[in-house]
Design a protein around this motif. Structure first.
Motif, short mmCIF file in Angstrom:
data_model
loop_
_atom_site.label_atom_id
_atom_site.label_comp_id
_atom_site.label_asym_id
_atom_site.label_seq_id
_atom_site.Cartn_x
_atom_site.Cartn_y
_atom_site.Cartn_z
N HIS A 97 0.82 -1.22 0.00
CA HIS A 97 0.00 0.00 0.00
C HIS A 97 0.85 1.26 0.00
O HIS A 97 0.54 2.23 -0.70
CB HIS A 97 -0.92 -0.01 1.22
CG HIS A 97 -1.88 1.14 1.26
ND1 HIS A 97 -1.76 2.17 2.16
CD2 HIS A 97 -2.96 1.43 0.50
CE1 HIS A 97 -2.74 3.05 1.96
NE2 HIS A 97 -3.47 2.62 0.97
N ALA A 98 1.93 1.27 0.76
CA ALA A 98 2.78 2.46 0.84
C ALA A 98 3.37 2.81 -0.52
O ALA A 98 3.38 3.98 -0.93
CB ALA A 98 3.90 2.23 1.85
N SER A 99 3.83 1.80 -1.26
CA SER A 99 4.42 2.05 -2.57
C SER A 99 3.38 2.57 -3.55
O SER A 99 3.63 3.51 -4.32
CB SER A 99 5.05 0.76 -3.13
OG SER A 99 6.13 0.33 -2.34
N VAL A 100 2.20 1.97 -3.52
CA VAL A 100 1.14 2.40 -4.42
C VAL A 100 0.76 3.85 -4.14
O VAL A 100 0.59 4.67 -5.05
CB VAL A 100 -0.10 1.49 -4.30
CG1 VAL A 100 -1.24 2.01 -5.19
CG2 VAL A 100 0.26 0.06 -4.68
N MET A 101 0.62 4.19 -2.86
CA MET A 101 0.21 5.55 -2.50
C MET A 101 1.30 6.56 -2.85
O MET A 101 0.99 7.70 -3.20
CB MET A 101 -0.12 5.62 -1.01
CG MET A 101 -1.41 4.89 -0.62
SD MET A 101 -2.84 5.39 -1.62
CE MET A 101 -2.95 7.14 -1.25
N GLU A 102 2.56 6.16 -2.75
CA GLU A 102 3.66 7.06 -3.15
C GLU A 102 3.53 7.42 -4.63
O GLU A 102 3.73 8.57 -5.02
CB GLU A 102 5.01 6.39 -2.89
CG GLU A 102 5.54 6.59 -1.49
CD GLU A 102 6.99 6.19 -1.38
OE1 GLU A 102 7.74 6.86 -0.64
OE2 GLU A 102 7.41 5.22 -2.04
N VAL A 103 3.21 6.42 -5.44
CA VAL A 103 3.05 6.65 -6.88
C VAL A 103 1.87 7.58 -7.14
O VAL A 103 1.95 8.52 -7.94
CB VAL A 103 2.86 5.32 -7.63
CG1 VAL A 103 2.45 5.57 -9.08
CG2 VAL A 103 4.14 4.50 -7.58
N LEU A 104 0.75 7.34 -6.46
CA LEU A 104 -0.43 8.19 -6.64
C LEU A 104 -0.14 9.61 -6.19
O LEU A 104 -0.53 10.58 -6.86
CB LEU A 104 -1.61 7.61 -5.86
CG LEU A 104 -2.17 6.28 -6.35
CD1 LEU A 104 -3.32 5.82 -5.46
CD2 LEU A 104 -2.62 6.37 -7.79
N ASP A 105 0.54 9.75 -5.06
CA ASP A 105 0.88 11.09 -4.55
C ASP A 105 1.79 11.83 -5.52
O ASP A 105 1.73 13.06 -5.63
CB ASP A 105 1.56 10.99 -3.18
CG ASP A 105 0.57 10.69 -2.06
OD1 ASP A 105 -0.61 11.05 -2.20
OD2 ASP A 105 0.98 10.09 -1.06
N ALA A 106 2.64 11.09 -6.22
CA ALA A 106 3.59 11.71 -7.15
C ALA A 106 2.92 12.07 -8.48
O ALA A 106 3.52 12.77 -9.30
CB ALA A 106 4.76 10.77 -7.40
N GLY A 107 1.70 11.58 -8.68
CA GLY A 107 0.99 11.91 -9.92
C GLY A 107 0.96 10.81 -10.95
O GLY A 107 0.61 11.04 -12.11
N GLY A 108 1.32 9.58 -10.54
CA GLY A 108 1.28 8.46 -11.48
C GLY A 108 -0.14 8.15 -11.92
O GLY A 108 -1.10 8.31 -11.17
N ALA A 109 -0.27 7.69 -13.16
CA ALA A 109 -1.60 7.38 -13.71
C ALA A 109 -1.93 5.91 -13.62
O ALA A 109 -3.06 5.50 -13.87
CB ALA A 109 -1.65 7.81 -15.18
N GLY A 110 -0.95 5.09 -13.24
CA GLY A 110 -1.22 3.66 -13.14
C GLY A 110 -0.08 2.94 -12.47
O GLY A 110 1.00 3.50 -12.23
N TYR A 111 -0.35 1.69 -12.13
CA TYR A 111 0.64 0.89 -11.39
C TYR A 111 0.53 -0.54 -11.92
O TYR A 111 -0.49 -1.19 -11.75
CB TYR A 111 0.33 0.94 -9.90
CG TYR A 111 1.44 0.50 -8.97
CD1 TYR A 111 2.07 1.43 -8.15
CD2 TYR A 111 1.82 -0.82 -8.88
CE1 TYR A 111 3.07 1.03 -7.26
CE2 TYR A 111 2.82 -1.23 -8.01
CZ TYR A 111 3.44 -0.30 -7.19
OH TYR A 111 4.43 -0.69 -6.31
#
Length: 224
Positions: A97-111
């Protein structure tokens, strides 16, 4: 006089991974995808930014999260700040969850997980290129499992949006990556009504994208 139909546009992609074998593997998977064109590749975040300067046609960047010197999350932030038209699709072996949220916080559009199939890889690129989000199934489950986490209290934060029962139903389906057509079928309403609900939800929550909406929902326990 006859006219030949225009060739369908192809999504220009940048591949970023510090392991060349991974890049070659992805290129092999995408080689037969007529809708995708790999125009550049980079083995570091710094080289990736240079590629984006040299290839303004790039619309999607596949970014490995675990890279030395500049992590994938850091690179995502730089891309979103300097190249806002480029959509970032994160690549990783992990889906905590932490890694996914880091990506979302950074503005990533997908994982996307690195064990993804060729079909999912192509679908992920198509989704983010079209302005949508894409999460591997395991990643989506990780997000949903944390939807009931109590909201974090922040000083001076805006009041939590009050959504109707129907808006909460639509929000949950949006968080599950359902299309307007799927949501309409599930709730027995029209696609136009679904779109109206989505716009109302975004307005009430002051979110500008589905990614932001998912983050908002998680933080404020809207789907509990």
């Amino acid at each position: 006089m006859s006219y030949e139909p225009a060739a369908p546009s192809r999504t220009s992609v940048l591949l970023v991974d510090d392991h060349q074998m991974v890049i070659e593997g992805i290129k092999t998977l995408l080689k037969t995808d007529a809708s995708v064109r790999v125009v550049a590749q980079a083995n570091s975040g710094f080289l990736a930014l240079r590629c984006l300067h040299e290839h303004p046609e790039i619309s999607v960047a596949l970014v490995d999260l675990n890279m030395p010197q500049m992590s994938g999350v850091e690179l995502t932030r730089h891309i979103r700040a300097g190249f806002p038209a480029v959509r970032v699709l994160a690549l990783s072996m992990f889906h905590d969850h932490a890694s996914v949220m880091e990506v979302l916080d950074a503005g990533g559009a997908g994982y996307l997980l690195k064990n993804a199939t060729k079909a999912e890889l192509s679908a992920a690129i198509a989704n983010v290129a079209a302005g949508r989000t894409h999460f591997s199934q395991e990643v989506g489950q990780t997000l949903l499992q944390h939807l009931d986490v109590p909201a974090q209290r922040r000083g001076g934060a805006q009041p939590v949006a009050e959504l109707t029962t129907r808006e909460r139903e639509v929000l949950r389906l949006v968080a599950e990556e359902k299309s307007n057509q799927d949501i309409a079928a599930a709730l027995f309403i029209s696609e136009r009504t679904v779109e109206t609900h989505r716009k109302n939800i975004l307005t009430k929550t002051s979110c500008k994208s589905v990614v932001g909406l998912i983050q908002y929902a998680i933080k404020h326990k809207l789907l509990a």
